[in-house]
Design an enzyme around this catalytic site. Structure first.
Site, PDB file in Angstrom:
ATOM      1  N   ASP A 193      -3.508   4.405  -1.725  1.00  0.00           N
ATOM      2  CA  ASP A 193      -4.537   4.804  -0.578  1.00  0.00           C
ATOM      3  C   ASP A 193      -4.541   6.341  -0.369  1.00  0.00           C
ATOM      4  O   ASP A 193      -3.441   6.757   0.374  1.00  0.00           O
ATOM      5  CB  ASP A 193      -4.026   4.207   0.648  1.00  0.00           C
ATOM      6  N   LYS A 195      -7.075   8.421  -0.280  1.00  0.00           N
ATOM      7  CA  LYS A 195      -8.205   8.906   0.576  1.00  0.00           C
ATOM      8  C   LYS A 195      -8.951  10.242   0.172  1.00  0.00           C
ATOM      9  O   LYS A 195      -8.625  11.392   1.020  1.00  0.00           O
ATOM     10  CB  LYS A 195      -7.922   9.078   2.176  1.00  0.00           C
ATOM     11  N   THR A 200     -10.135   4.420  11.491  1.00  0.00           N
ATOM     12  CA  THR A 200      -9.662   3.668  12.760  1.00  0.00           C
ATOM     13  C   THR A 200      -9.124   4.330  13.938  1.00  0.00           C
ATOM     14  O   THR A 200      -9.241   4.133  15.115  1.00  0.00           O
ATOM     15  CB  THR A 200      -8.982   2.491  12.517  1.00  0.00           C
ATOM     16  N   ASP A 215     -13.161  15.534  -1.912  1.00  0.00           N
ATOM     17  CA  ASP A 215     -13.407  16.744  -2.431  1.00  0.00           C
ATOM     18  C   ASP A 215     -14.637  17.039  -3.327  1.00  0.00           C
ATOM     19  O   ASP A 215     -15.456  16.137  -3.029  1.00  0.00           O
ATOM     20  CB  ASP A 215     -12.053  17.052  -3.708  1.00  0.00           C
ATOM     21  N   ARG A 260       2.823  -0.777  11.226  1.00  0.00           N
ATOM     22  CA  ARG A 260       3.702  -0.694  12.336  1.00  0.00           C
ATOM     23  C   ARG A 260       3.867  -2.105  12.838  1.00  0.00           C
ATOM     24  O   ARG A 260       5.136  -2.494  13.526  1.00  0.00           O
ATOM     25  CB  ARG A 260       3.286   0.344  13.380  1.00  0.00           C
ATOM     26  N   LYS A 315       1.039  -1.224   0.022  1.00  0.00           N
ATOM     27  CA  LYS A 315      -0.019  -0.133   0.033  1.00  0.00           C
ATOM     28  C   LYS A 315       0.877   1.275  -0.042  1.00  0.00           C
ATOM     29  O   LYS A 315       1.579   1.485   0.931  1.00  0.00           O
ATOM     30  CB  LYS A 315      -0.815  -0.023   1.322  1.00  0.00           C
TER      31      LYS A 315
HETATM   32  O1  C5P Z   1      -0.698  -0.865  11.233  1.00  0.00           O
HETATM   33  P1  C5P Z   1      -0.666   0.622  11.102  1.00  0.00           P
HETATM   34  O2  C5P Z   1      -1.344   1.352  12.200  1.00  0.00           O
HETATM   35  O3  C5P Z   1       0.845   1.140  11.272  1.00  0.00           O
HETATM   36  O4  C5P Z   1      -1.541   1.055   9.589  1.00  0.00           O
HETATM   37  C1  C5P Z   1      -1.567   2.270   9.504  1.00  0.00           C
HETATM   38  C2  C5P Z   1      -1.894   2.426   8.127  1.00  0.00           C
HETATM   39  O5  C5P Z   1      -3.459   2.291   7.864  1.00  0.00           O
HETATM   40  C3  C5P Z   1      -1.813   3.735   7.362  1.00  0.00           C
HETATM   41  O6  C5P Z   1      -1.217   3.693   6.355  1.00  0.00           O
HETATM   42  C4  C5P Z   1      -3.123   4.432   7.535  1.00  0.00           C
HETATM   43  O7  C5P Z   1      -3.248   5.074   6.253  1.00  0.00           O
HETATM   44  C5  C5P Z   1      -3.995   3.073   7.202  1.00  0.00           C
HETATM   45  N1  C5P Z   1      -5.351   3.210   7.425  1.00  0.00           N
HETATM   46  C6  C5P Z   1      -5.971   3.423   8.645  1.00  0.00           C
HETATM   47  N2  C5P Z   1      -7.105   3.631   8.864  1.00  0.00           N
HETATM   48  C7  C5P Z   1      -8.142   3.694   8.102  1.00  0.00           C
HETATM   49  C8  C5P Z   1      -7.661   3.386   6.686  1.00  0.00           C
HETATM   50  C9  C5P Z   1      -6.033   3.334   6.438  1.00  0.00           C
HETATM   51  O8  C5P Z   1      -5.086   3.447   9.844  1.00  0.00           O
HETATM   52  N3  C5P Z   1      -9.293   3.917   8.251  1.00  0.00           N
END
Ligand code: C5P
Length: 250
Positions: free
Chosen positions: A65, A67, A121, A70, A218, A37
């Site tokens: 990704d 997002k 999230t 607009d 992460r 991604k």
């Molecule tokens: O596992 P970790 O928290 O590091 O993942 C973060 C990734 O998940 C980021 O690339 C973020 O853009 C993506 N993400 C998110 N929540 C969303 C959509 C994507 O955290 N609703």
């Protein structure tokens, strides 16, 4: 499902600052994860070149990704440019105006799968309350997520991004092949030093709840042995994911 098929369910978040770092991660994790991604930071720094570089090496394609959020016309024009990169999936916020999603899907014209971001999230009840959402949705964010998922389906989206906590509700409301892509995955009992996610779940829980793909950054990137961490996550997924359709069908 064998661990290799389960690994194909992992979308690795390349949240890094340079093309060199991104390339190193793709080389290190190829074979352990499925899709890579490319998010805002990497795309702003490297542009379509990094998408092309990954596509040449990874048959699973790239999740771009960005997002988008607009006015519909601007989103439609941006979607044309995204489709030209050859990305497999991209994201649009599934917010207030369904026309934005419909315009995005029309502009994509089947060349790139549009996933609607339902509710980040990193957003929790208190954020929804403070933003003035009606109490029904502030107390039960899963209802808001299902509502947005239904709108995304009606707009022709390939699927949604939602937390594992809402995946089961979304799956009950909308069957496959509508995709559920779930970020916010954490190992049970292992907090991260840089935590900003609020609505989190383990990989096994999210797959059992109905997610097709898990976005993981992460927990793999910050692990002492990232390949081993990815393999452990794949084993967790394999243990619950027996009735999932093959990743190549979705
Ligand atoms: O596992 P970790 O928290 O590091 O993942 C973060 C990734 O998940 C980021 O690339 C973020 O853009 C993506 N993400 C998110 N929540 C969303 C959509 C994507 O955290 N609703």
């Amino acid at each position: 499902m064998n661990p290799e098929e389960a690994g194909a369910r992992i979308v690795f978040a390349l949240d890094v600052a340079s093309e060199g770092e991104a390339r190193r991660w793709v080389e290190e994790l190829s074979g352990c994860v499925g899709v890579f991604k490319v998010g805002l930071e990497l795309f702003i720094r490297c542009g379509p070149a990094i998408v092309a570089w990954i596509r040449e090496r990874r048959p699973e394609g790239v999740f771009l990704d960005l997002k988008l959020h607009d006015i519909p016309q601007t989103v439609g024009r941006a979607m044309e440019a995204i489709a030209a990169t050859g990305a497999r999936w991209t994201t649009v916020h599934g917010g207030e105006n369904p026309t934005m999603l419909k315009t995005a899907v029309e502009a994509a014209a089947g060349r790139v799968g549009v996933l609607a971001v339902t509710l980040l999230t990193s957003v929790g009840r208190e954020h929804l309350r403070a933003a003035g959402y009606r109490s029904l949705w502030a107390e039960h964010p899963e209802d808001l997520v299902v509502e947005r998922a239904l709108r995304a389906r009606d707009a022709g989206c390939a699927g949604v991004v939602c937390s594992g906590r809402e995946a089961a509700r979304v799956r009950r409301a909308i069957p496959r092949p509508f995709l559920i892509v779930t970020p916010g995955i954490r190992a049970a009992g292992r907090a991260l030093s840089s935590e900003d996610q609020v609505r989190v779940m383990t990989a096994a829980e999210a797959i059992a709840a109905g997610a097709d793909y898990l976005v993981i950054g992460r927990p793999i990137r910050e692990a002492p042995d990232p390949r081993q961490a990815a393999r452990r996550l794949a084993r967790e997924i394999a243990a619950v994911g027996d009735d999932l359709p093959s990743p190549h069908q979705s």
